[in-house]
Every structure is written in structure tokens, then in C-alpha cells.
Design an enzyme around this catalytic site. Structure first.
Site, PDB file in Angstrom:
ATOM      1  N   HIS A 145      -9.175   0.882   5.344  1.00 61.19           N
ATOM      2  CA  HIS A 145      -7.877   1.143   5.980  1.00 61.19           C
ATOM      3  C   HIS A 145      -8.098   2.073   7.173  1.00 61.19           C
ATOM      4  CE1 HIS A 145      -3.812   2.566   6.642  1.00 61.19           C
ATOM      5  NE2 HIS A 145      -3.400   1.500   5.981  1.00 61.19           N
ATOM      6  N   ASN A 150       0.857  -1.196   0.000  1.00 62.45           N
ATOM      7  CA  ASN A 150       0.000   0.000   0.000  1.00 62.45           C
ATOM      8  C   ASN A 150       0.889   1.241   0.000  1.00 62.45           C
ATOM      9  OD1 ASN A 150      -1.845   2.035   0.525  1.00 62.45           O
ATOM     10  ND2 ASN A 150      -2.115   1.480   2.685  1.00 62.45           N
ATOM     11  N   TRP A 151       0.952   1.888  -1.142  1.00 63.69           N
ATOM     12  CA  TRP A 151       1.839   3.056  -1.267  1.00 63.69           C
ATOM     13  C   TRP A 151       1.255   4.306  -0.601  1.00 63.69           C
ATOM     14  CZ3 TRP A 151       3.764   3.038  -7.092  1.00 63.69           C
ATOM     15  CH2 TRP A 151       4.493   1.849  -7.323  1.00 63.69           C
ATOM     16  N   LYS A 152      -0.005   4.270  -0.237  1.00 68.06           N
ATOM     17  CA  LYS A 152      -0.703   5.441   0.333  1.00 68.06           C
ATOM     18  C   LYS A 152      -0.536   6.644  -0.602  1.00 68.06           C
ATOM     19  CE  LYS A 152       0.393   3.612   4.859  1.00 68.06           C
ATOM     20  NZ  LYS A 152       0.290   3.797   6.278  1.00 68.06           N
ATOM     21  N   GLU A 205      -6.657   4.578   8.153  1.00 65.59           N
ATOM     22  CA  GLU A 205      -6.578   6.019   7.831  1.00 65.59           C
ATOM     23  C   GLU A 205      -7.889   6.504   7.211  1.00 65.59           C
ATOM     24  OE1 GLU A 205      -2.948   5.600   5.610  1.00 65.59           O
ATOM     25  OE2 GLU A 205      -1.918   5.069   7.468  1.00 65.59           O
ATOM     26  N   GLY A 221       2.766   2.398  10.637  1.00 57.40           N
ATOM     27  CA  GLY A 221       3.655   3.545  10.442  1.00 57.40           C
ATOM     28  C   GLY A 221       4.402   3.984  11.694  1.00 57.40           C
ATOM     29  N   GLY A 224       3.023  -1.122   4.223  1.00 53.46           N
ATOM     30  CA  GLY A 224       2.980   0.307   3.904  1.00 53.46           C
ATOM     31  C   GLY A 224       4.367   0.812   3.561  1.00 53.46           C
ATOM     32  N   GLY A 225       5.032   1.442   4.524  1.00 53.27           N
ATOM     33  CA  GLY A 225       6.337   2.094   4.292  1.00 53.27           C
ATOM     34  C   GLY A 225       7.334   1.227   3.539  1.00 53.27           C
ATOM     35  N   GLU A 256      -4.707  -5.105  10.896  1.00 53.69           N
ATOM     36  CA  GLU A 256      -3.714  -4.048  11.044  1.00 53.69           C
ATOM     37  C   GLU A 256      -3.960  -3.293  12.352  1.00 53.69           C
ATOM     38  OE1 GLU A 256      -1.982  -2.815   7.014  1.00 53.69           O
ATOM     39  OE2 GLU A 256      -3.797  -1.661   7.287  1.00 53.69           O
ATOM     40  N   SER A 314       3.948  -1.937  10.358  1.00 55.24           N
ATOM     41  CA  SER A 314       5.415  -1.936  10.524  1.00 55.24           C
ATOM     42  C   SER A 314       6.036  -3.293  10.194  1.00 55.24           C
ATOM     43  CB  SER A 314       5.798  -1.472  11.934  1.00 55.24           C
ATOM     44  OG  SER A 314       5.361  -0.137  12.118  1.00 55.24           O
TER      45      SER A 314
HETATM   46  C1  PEP Z   1      -0.490   0.192   6.076  1.00 56.94           C
HETATM   47  O1  PEP Z   1      -0.619   1.376   5.859  1.00 56.94           O
HETATM   48  O2  PEP Z   1      -1.352  -0.593   5.690  1.00 56.94           O
HETATM   49  C2  PEP Z   1       0.699  -0.267   6.804  1.00 56.94           C
HETATM   50  C3  PEP Z   1       0.723  -1.493   7.233  1.00 56.94           C
HETATM   51  O3  PEP Z   1       1.707   0.656   6.974  1.00 56.94           O
HETATM   52  P1  PEP Z   1       3.174   0.368   7.570  1.00 56.94           P
HETATM   53  O4  PEP Z   1       3.670  -0.914   6.982  1.00 56.94           O
HETATM   54  O5  PEP Z   1       3.991   1.550   7.131  1.00 56.94           O
HETATM   55  O6  PEP Z   1       3.043   0.281   9.047  1.00 56.94           O
END
Ligand code: PEP
Length: 251
Positions: free
Chosen positions: A96, A9-11, A98, A174, A235-236, A168, A214
Site C-alpha cells: 500500500h 481497507n479499514w487502515k 502508505e 484519501g 479505503g474511507g 491506486e 477515493s
Molecule cells: C486505500 O487506502 O487503499 C484507499 C483507496 O483509500 P480511499 O478510498 O480512502 O481513497
């Protein structure tokens, strides 16, 4: 056997040229990932069409980060599941944390989005997970049970089979602080148990449940080794091709 999936997920990151470079790099490096592992790239809407074209004929699938709860009409700024499907994307992230937090998306709205996704033959990746306060107060199983029941329990068994779940924990997204593999396993087993009560054990056992929060090259192997963890929503670390591929090789 359940499908194992690693989705990135590049957001709201990367310009379109940067996104194209990144996906080219992921595709090039993906040859080292066993074919049985499904890779899904989830870029911003503006990149989707181009990235779908680049991924044609490769093992990389492409998804959107959100879709509208309606099929079409006067909803300025929204993008429908049918539009996403029409360009050849296959997946869509629904719910998600967010989106839940900044756009007030609730479980019932997310059910409507999942229905839209299914009507356009998209696979929804339905996100659930508790906030830090809920983890600390000890009612995290109840929170996730409500997210699962309110968004998924009106689906038919056939529809349920066309859903991927991502657990999640919000406190892990994040933050650099991942859930332990035991915490992930406990919640994944609980989600499967919750699904089994409603849809039956065979269906619950067929659904891929991904861990997100993470997840990175240094912890993916331990987390993915747990029996109810079928992959990750990343994500990241999905913004760095080598890290994303290393995570996908962690099974
Ligand atoms: C996400 O946004 O779905 C996520 C898991 O982010 P991160 O891996 O950066 O914690």
C-alpha cells in the site's frame, strides 16, 4: 471470466468493538450483493481473528493489511503471513502506498512479502500507483511498470495467477479526488499489457485489477464499467457499511 472483487481497507481505524459492529453490518447487508462479487474486509490486525470467526459461513472474506518479509524469528512487532493464514484469513495487502511512504517499503521487499504470502496460501493484493508529481510529469506509466516488474516478474506463471493487483494513484488516496474512469482504464489496460509481455495474454487476462483512490458510491459505477477494471480497493468508504455495499452493487 475474471473475478470481480470489492475489498475494504479499514487502515488504522475502529476499536475492536466498533470493527465487530461494522463487519456484522456488512455481513447482514451483503445478501443484496450478487454472489459472483467477492467481498474482502481488511481490518487492523487486532480485529482479524474475531472478524474471521464472524465471517465463517458467509460470503465475506478477510485479509490483513500487511505481512512480514520473513517467515518467523526475532523481528519484534512483525506479523508473518503464516500467522495470518493460521487464523483463517485469506488475503493480505502488500505495498500500500502508505507502507511504501511511511515504512520505506520498496519493490524488492514487496516481492519478498508476496513470496511469504504465497508460501502460506494467502492471496496478495499488490498495490501500485504513481504520486502526483509523477502523474504531472507524465512518466506515470514508467513508474507503475517498474513497480510491476520489480515485484512480480520473478514469480512463476502459477504464482502470478494467485495475485490480485490494485492500481491506486497516490494522489487519489484519501483526497476525495478520484482518477477519472478513463485514467483508471488506461492504466489498468497498461498493467495488463505489461503482464501479458512477461506471462502471456491468457494469464494477464485472468488477473483481477482493482482500482483504489477515493472510490465511493457516486463514482464506482462509472469506474467499474470500464473493461479492465475488475473492482475496487476501498479505503474511507469501507468504514460505512451502506457505502461499501452500494459500491459492491455498482457493477
Ligand atoms: C486505500 O487506502 O487503499 C484507499 C483507496 O483509500 P480511499 O478510498 O480512502 O481513497
Amino acid at each position: 471470466m475474471r473475478k470481480r472483487i470489492v475489498a475494504g481497507n479499514w487502515k488504522m481505524n475502529t476499536s475492536q468493538p466498533e470493527g465487530i459492529e461494522l463487519v456484522k453490518s456488512v455481513i447482514e447487508k451483503s445478501i443484496v450483493v450478487p454472489k459472483a462479487i467477492e467481498l474482502v474486509i481488511i481490518p487492523p490486525f487486532t480485529h482479524l481473528s474475531e472478524i474471521v470467526k464472524l465471517s465463517k459461513g458467509t460470503s465475506v472474506k478477510v485479509g490483513a493489511q500487511n505481512c512480514a518479509e520473513w517467515s518467523k524469528g526475532a523481528y519484534t512487532g512483525e506479523v508473518s503471513a503464516a500467522m495470518i493464514s493460521s487464523i483463517g484469513a485469506t488475503h493480505v495487502v502488500i505495498g500500500h502506498s502508505e507502507r511504501r511512504e511511511f515504512f520505506n517499503e520498496d519493490n524488492k521487499m514487496l516481492y519478498r512479502k508476496i513470496k511469504q504470502a504465497h508460501e502460506s496460501n494467502l492471496i496478495p493484493i499488490y498495490c501500485c500507483g504513481e504520486k502526483l508529481k509523477e502523474r504531472e510529469s507524465g512518466n506515470f506509466f514508467e513508474v507503475v511498470e517498474k513497480q510491476i516488474s520489480e515485484s512480480l516478474f520473478e514469480l512463476s506463471k502459477e504464482q502470478m495467477l494467485q495475485v490480485v493487483i490494485a492500481y491506486e494513484p497516490v494522489w487519489a488516496i484519501g483526497t476525495g479526488k478520484n482518477a477519472t474512469s478513463q485514467q483508471a482504464q488506461d492504466m489498468h489496460a497498461f498493467i495488463r499489457f505489461t503482464l501479458a509481455k512477461k506471462f502471456g495474454k491468457d494469464i494477464a487476462d485472468s488477473i483481477s485489477i482493482l482500482y483504489g483512490g477515493s472510490c465511493k458510491p457516486s463514482n464506482a459505477e462509472e469506474i467499474f464499467a470500464r473493461p479492465d477494471v475488475d473492482g475496487g480497493l476501498i479505503g474511507g468508504a469501507s468504514l460505512v457499511a451502506d457505502d461499501f455495499i452500494t459500491i459492491a452493487q455498482s457493477f
